[in-house]
Design an enzyme around this catalytic site. Structure first.
Site, PDB file in Angstrom:
ATOM      1  N   LYS B  78      11.676  23.622  82.365  1.00 56.22           N
ATOM      2  CA  LYS B  78      10.291  23.547  81.897  1.00 56.22           C
ATOM      3  C   LYS B  78       9.643  24.937  81.937  1.00 56.22           C
ATOM      4  O   LYS B  78       9.896  25.699  82.876  1.00 56.22           O
ATOM      5  CB  LYS B  78       9.514  22.566  82.787  1.00 56.22           C
ATOM      6  N   SER B 158       3.003  15.973  80.828  1.00 54.85           N
ATOM      7  CA  SER B 158       3.148  17.287  80.248  1.00 54.85           C
ATOM      8  C   SER B 158       4.599  17.719  80.025  1.00 54.85           C
ATOM      9  O   SER B 158       4.830  18.602  79.204  1.00 54.85           O
ATOM     10  CB  SER B 158       2.477  18.317  81.142  1.00 54.85           C
ATOM     11  N   SER B 182       3.318  13.613  84.993  1.00 55.39           N
ATOM     12  CA  SER B 182       3.911  14.486  83.972  1.00 55.39           C
ATOM     13  C   SER B 182       5.434  14.479  83.898  1.00 55.39           C
ATOM     14  O   SER B 182       6.001  15.045  82.965  1.00 55.39           O
ATOM     15  CB  SER B 182       3.440  15.923  84.176  1.00 55.39           C
TER      16      SER B 182
END
Lengths: 54, 495
Positions: B78, B158, B182
């Site tokens: 990420k 997210s 997320s």
């Protein structure tokens, strides 16, 4: 007020753990180049910003 | 073998050790899959050369024997994780071209164990969002589509890029971070497994901070077993994160025995929302049935303060964010606005932040600054912290009754279309986190497991909430859901 929080302590940490402490000593340093590498503007080993006049 | 990228970590671990495949072959297969995946917009930075180099070293390490489990496994990371000399931007304009001089603890542990980095994964800006639409790179796209439709759907957020990449086999697994859901919400939207560990299990050092008392990194994988292997590789105390717990890390994989006889599973009545779609209700009931059939005892429990979790979260998380994001001022890294003549340092700060942050980030910074301001601190911030105490106590009370894990839906719906929420009240987007956010507030571990398909053919997830530090037992229960749901479906490749 809908929720009664009277007498309820605010939660600041989910783990019932005291903040660990260490000796107050330098553990790192001498990395001026690395620290300044991503700076939009740096001069003579410092971050540079527009002139501030009071 | 051309479909090597489709295998799991556990399968790759075996094949690499039996010398049926090499890490170089596995990595090349992933690199090709990534190259073909432009339409998914999952990767914002690709690092194929680094991956090839790491794969060669991993093969050497494997040939010597006794290599760690993650050795030779290609991963996506990420964009919130700092990776040395590789763009780490939190999908924000304000960190344009930021190349950290250091590596996050999570990723350095992975590379030390021989894992391979394929690139950085798309996400909502500073992890603020539930659809990946706040990213400066544009949204990651869900590899799943509704039956008979080619409308592009959100991969969630997210960690949307991570979810999209794992579901589309663009890596064997990915890192995610979870502040309010997320990891778990995007995992549910894409039919993969996502774990938010107990707060303090995984070091936050080198992960760009959103809300420090809630943030936790975790694995996003194709199977529950893979999550256990991955979680073991990144867990454990780190001197550089004062909130990382000084506890021994148990073997999570070994905890997955498939035996849950006598375990008590709680069903919280407050999670039955008004207007919840029937298919979510049915999914939840099926999950409870599966666990009962495997010998668990299903009990009704009450978490009475649940409905205050979302409002408390949207005071606390923005408050912490406004403080954490104060550092982006155009002085030390990232974007700096060009000044007009006569402008000074105040204009530089203001213009830099105005140009660098997107709308959702600005909204939260302003809300956070407001609830922390002198006149409102007690009425909002302090009050939300006290509500947080009550929410945590709800869980403590349930667990003190001998409940081993709590079963809930992961999300209130299946993935929605990109752009569909554009004109909605932001609060509607925040509702995506209604089932997940309590877990962050209480610091507990949670996992989202794919458990079925919606009427439109989209994945739906169930969430298990574990006792603190009991990720192993939580994953053991999750493995029953995984087997029972027989969710081995993959999206049809359209990209």
């Amino acid at each position: 007020m809908e929720v009664d929080v009277e007498g309820i302590e605010p939660l600041t940490s989910v783990s019932p753990m005291a903040l660990p402490r260490r000796t107050d000593a330098v553990t790192d340093g001498d990395q001026i180049k690395k620290i300044l590498k991503n700076a939009p503007d740096s001069r003579e080993g410092f971050f540079a910003v527009p002139k501030v006049m009071e | 073998m051309t479909d090597l990228h489709k295998i799991t970590i556990a399968e790759a671990r075996t094949k690499l050790r039996k010398k049926e495949i090499t890490s170089v072959e596995l990595t090349e297969s992933c690199i090709s899959a990534v190259e073909e995946s432009k339409a998914l917009n999952a990767y914002c930075v690709k690092t194929p050369e680094l991956a090839r180099e790491q794969a060669k070293k991993a093969d050497e390490l494997l040939s010597k024997g006794n290599a760690p489990d993650m050795c030779g496994i290609p991963l996506g990371i990420k964009d919130l994780f700092c990776t040395k000399n590789i763009n780490s931007q939190a999908a924000s304009k304000i960190l344009t071209d930021f190349k950290p001089e250091y590596e996050s603890t999570v990723t350095s542990r992975l590379w030390d164990q021989g894992a391979i980095m394929l690139g950085k994964l798309n996400m909502d800006e500073f992890a603020m969002g539930s659809s990946n639409e706040t990213s400066v790179y544009g949204p990651a796209v869900n590899p799943w589509q509704r039956d008979g439709s080619d409308k592009k759907l959100t991969a969630g957020g997210s960690s949307g890029g991570s979810a999209s990449a794992v579901a589309a086999d663009l890596c064997l697994a990915a890192t995610g971070t979870d502040t309010g859901g997320s990891i778990r919400q995007p995992a549910a939207f894409t039919g993969i497994v996502g774990v938010k560990p107990t707060y303090g299990r995984v070091s936050r050092w080198g992960i760009i901070a959103f809300a420090s008392s809630l943030d936790q990194a975790g694995p996003m994988t194709k199977t529950v077993k893979d999550s256990a292997i991955f979680l073991n590789a990144i867990s454990g105390h780190d001197d550089k994160d004062s909130t990382s717990a000084p506890f021994e890390v148990p073997n999570f994989e070994a905890a997955i025995t498939g035996d849950i006889r006598g375990k008590k599973i709680g069903i919280p009545k407050e999670y039955r929302l008004d207007g919840m779609p029937d298919e979510i209700e049915k999914l939840w009931k099926n999950g409870a049935d599966m666990l009962r059939d495997a010998g668990a005892e299903i009990v009704d429990v009450s978490l009475p303060h649940t409905k205050y979790a979302l409002p408390a979260y949207y005071v606390l998380a923005p408050a912490e964010a406004s403080s954490n994001l104060a550092r982006y001022d155009g002085v030390r890294y990232g974007h700096r606005a060009t000044l007009r003549s006569g402008e000074g340092i105040d204009e530089m700060y203001a213009r830099t932040r105005s140009e660098g942050f997107g709308d959702e980030v600005k909204r939260r910074v302003m809300v956070g600054a407001y609830v922390l301001s002198a006149g409102f601190y007690d009425a909002y911030y302090r009050r939300a912290q006290r509500v947080r105490t009550l929410i945590k106590k709800d869980f403590d009370d349930v667990y003190s009754l001998g409940v081993d894990a709590i079963l809930t839906p992961a999300t209130p719906s299946a993935a929605f279309g990109l752009g569909e929420m554009k004109n909605e009240d932001p609060i509607k987007m925040y509702l995506n986190d209604v089932f997940t956010v309590t877990v962050n507030l209480a610091g507990l571990p949670g996992v989202s497991v794919p458990a079925g398909l919606s009427s439109e053919g989209l994945p739906l997830g169930l969430q298990l909430i574990g006792r603190p530090w009991e990720e192993g037992e939580m994953l053991n229960v999750a493995s029953i859901l995984e087997n029972g749901a027989e969710f081995n479906l993959k999206p049809n490749k359209w990209w």
